[in-house]
Write a protein that holds these residues in place. Sequence first.
Motif, PDB file in Angstrom:
ATOM      1  N   GLY A   1     146.098 118.501  21.179  1.00  0.00           N
ATOM      2  CA  GLY A   1     146.031 119.956  21.123  1.00  0.00           C
ATOM      3  C   GLY A   1     146.406 120.542  19.774  1.00  0.00           C
ATOM      4  N   LYS A   2     146.853 119.727  18.853  1.00  0.00           N
ATOM      5  CA  LYS A   2     147.219 120.207  17.522  1.00  0.00           C
ATOM      6  C   LYS A   2     145.983 120.180  16.628  1.00  0.00           C
ATOM      7  CE  LYS A   2     151.732 119.969  18.298  1.00  0.00           C
ATOM      8  NZ  LYS A   2     152.437 121.002  18.845  1.00  0.00           N
ATOM      9  N   SER A   3     146.117 120.660  15.408  1.00  0.00           N
ATOM     10  CA  SER A   3     144.990 120.620  14.479  1.00  0.00           C
ATOM     11  C   SER A   3     145.401 119.950  13.175  1.00  0.00           C
ATOM     12  CB  SER A   3     144.460 122.023  14.192  1.00  0.00           C
ATOM     13  OG  SER A   3     145.461 122.806  13.595  1.00  0.00           O
ATOM     14  N   TYR A   4     144.447 119.263  12.565  1.00  0.00           N
ATOM     15  CA  TYR A   4     144.639 118.613  11.278  1.00  0.00           C
ATOM     16  C   TYR A   4     143.977 119.494  10.232  1.00  0.00           C
ATOM     17  CZ  TYR A   4     144.190 115.304   7.467  1.00  0.00           C
ATOM     18  OH  TYR A   4     144.256 114.690   6.247  1.00  0.00           O
ATOM     19  N   VAL A   5     144.725 119.918   9.229  1.00  0.00           N
ATOM     20  CA  VAL A   5     144.185 120.783   8.185  1.00  0.00           C
ATOM     21  C   VAL A   5     143.981 119.963   6.924  1.00  0.00           C
ATOM     22  CG1 VAL A   5     144.578 122.827   6.785  1.00  0.00           C
ATOM     23  CG2 VAL A   5     145.321 122.804   9.143  1.00  0.00           C
ATOM     24  N   SER A   6     142.758 119.930   6.458  1.00  0.00           N
ATOM     25  CA  SER A   6     142.420 119.236   5.224  1.00  0.00           C
ATOM     26  C   SER A   6     142.343 120.261   4.104  1.00  0.00           C
ATOM     27  CB  SER A   6     141.082 118.514   5.374  1.00  0.00           C
ATOM     28  OG  SER A   6     140.710 117.901   4.160  1.00  0.00           O
ATOM     29  N   MET A   7     143.173 120.089   3.095  1.00  0.00           N
ATOM     30  CA  MET A   7     143.186 121.023   1.970  1.00  0.00           C
ATOM     31  C   MET A   7     142.414 120.418   0.810  1.00  0.00           C
ATOM     32  SD  MET A   7     147.046 122.370   2.027  1.00  0.00           S
ATOM     33  CE  MET A   7     147.776 122.989   3.497  1.00  0.00           C
TER      34      MET A   7
ATOM     35  N   GLY B   1     142.576 113.762  20.206  1.00  0.00           N
ATOM     36  CA  GLY B   1     142.523 115.067  20.852  1.00  0.00           C
ATOM     37  C   GLY B   1     142.883 116.205  19.910  1.00  0.00           C
ATOM     38  N   MET B   2     142.649 116.014  18.617  1.00  0.00           N
ATOM     39  CA  MET B   2     142.980 117.030  17.618  1.00  0.00           C
ATOM     40  C   MET B   2     141.712 117.630  17.046  1.00  0.00           C
ATOM     41  SD  MET B   2     145.894 114.950  15.499  1.00  0.00           S
ATOM     42  CE  MET B   2     146.383 116.308  14.468  1.00  0.00           C
ATOM     43  N   ARG B   3     141.777 118.910  16.677  1.00  0.00           N
ATOM     44  CA  ARG B   3     140.635 119.529  16.002  1.00  0.00           C
ATOM     45  C   ARG B   3     140.880 119.486  14.501  1.00  0.00           C
ATOM     46  NH1 ARG B   3     143.697 123.761  18.020  1.00  0.00           N
ATOM     47  NH2 ARG B   3     144.332 125.252  16.444  1.00  0.00           N
ATOM     48  N   ASN B   4     139.815 119.573  13.737  1.00  0.00           N
ATOM     49  CA  ASN B   4     139.897 119.517  12.280  1.00  0.00           C
ATOM     50  C   ASN B   4     139.586 120.881  11.687  1.00  0.00           C
ATOM     51  OD1 ASN B   4     140.335 116.697  12.256  1.00  0.00           O
ATOM     52  ND2 ASN B   4     138.166 116.395  12.604  1.00  0.00           N
ATOM     53  N   GLU B   5     140.375 121.265  10.705  1.00  0.00           N
ATOM     54  CA  GLU B   5     140.146 122.507   9.987  1.00  0.00           C
ATOM     55  C   GLU B   5     140.161 122.188   8.500  1.00  0.00           C
ATOM     56  OE1 GLU B   5     142.942 125.462  11.195  1.00  0.00           O
ATOM     57  OE2 GLU B   5     142.550 125.134  13.317  1.00  0.00           O
ATOM     58  N   TYR B   6     139.374 122.950   7.738  1.00  0.00           N
ATOM     59  CA  TYR B   6     139.242 122.691   6.312  1.00  0.00           C
ATOM     60  C   TYR B   6     139.570 123.949   5.515  1.00  0.00           C
ATOM     61  CZ  TYR B   6     136.708 118.731   8.137  1.00  0.00           C
ATOM     62  OH  TYR B   6     136.354 117.614   8.846  1.00  0.00           O
ATOM     63  N   VAL B   7     140.325 123.790   4.455  1.00  0.00           N
ATOM     64  CA  VAL B   7     140.665 124.884   3.560  1.00  0.00           C
ATOM     65  C   VAL B   7     140.213 124.468   2.161  1.00  0.00           C
ATOM     66  CG1 VAL B   7     142.518 126.267   2.569  1.00  0.00           C
ATOM     67  CG2 VAL B   7     142.653 125.534   4.941  1.00  0.00           C
ATOM     68  N   ASP B   8     139.376 125.277   1.545  1.00  0.00           N
ATOM     69  CA  ASP B   8     138.893 124.982   0.203  1.00  0.00           C
ATOM     70  C   ASP B   8     139.973 125.326  -0.832  1.00  0.00           C
ATOM     71  OD1 ASP B   8     136.730 124.102  -1.497  1.00  0.00           O
ATOM     72  OD2 ASP B   8     136.650 126.191  -2.189  1.00  0.00           O
ATOM     73  N   MET B   9     139.982 124.611  -1.937  1.00  0.00           N
ATOM     74  CA  MET B   9     141.001 124.845  -2.966  1.00  0.00           C
ATOM     75  C   MET B   9     140.894 126.245  -3.555  1.00  0.00           C
ATOM     76  SD  MET B   9     142.958 122.268  -3.092  1.00  0.00           S
ATOM     77  CE  MET B   9     143.795 122.342  -4.630  1.00  0.00           C
ATOM     78  N   SER B  10     139.708 126.850  -3.528  1.00  0.00           N
ATOM     79  CA  SER B  10     139.574 128.193  -4.070  1.00  0.00           C
ATOM     80  C   SER B  10     140.297 129.241  -3.215  1.00  0.00           C
ATOM     81  CB  SER B  10     138.106 128.569  -4.229  1.00  0.00           C
ATOM     82  OG  SER B  10     137.481 128.595  -2.960  1.00  0.00           O
ATOM     83  N   GLU B  11     140.623 128.911  -1.971  1.00  0.00           N
ATOM     84  CA  GLU B  11     141.323 129.839  -1.101  1.00  0.00           C
ATOM     85  C   GLU B  11     142.826 129.871  -1.372  1.00  0.00           C
ATOM     86  OE1 GLU B  11     140.329 129.434   3.039  1.00  0.00           O
ATOM     87  OE2 GLU B  11     138.280 128.872   2.546  1.00  0.00           O
TER      88      GLU B  11
END
Length: 54
Positions: free
Chosen positions: A15-21, A43-53
């Motif tokens: 239920g947690k999320s993995y954030v890729s920076m 059972g984790m979702r993936n989220e992505y954050v771009d370096m420009s953010e």
Amino acid sequence: MKFSKAGLALAMMKGKSYVSMGSVSMGIAGSMIQEDFFQDYLGMRNEYVDMSEF
């Protein structure tokens, strides 16, 4: 004991999320995320954050 610790860690990740920076580091394939593994097995979702953010 190790098996119990691994099972507890897996239960805590559900239920947690993995954030890729950022993106793939210099095109190194080893730093890419396998979304199927994270979603199906852990059972984790993936989220992505771009370096420009940043």
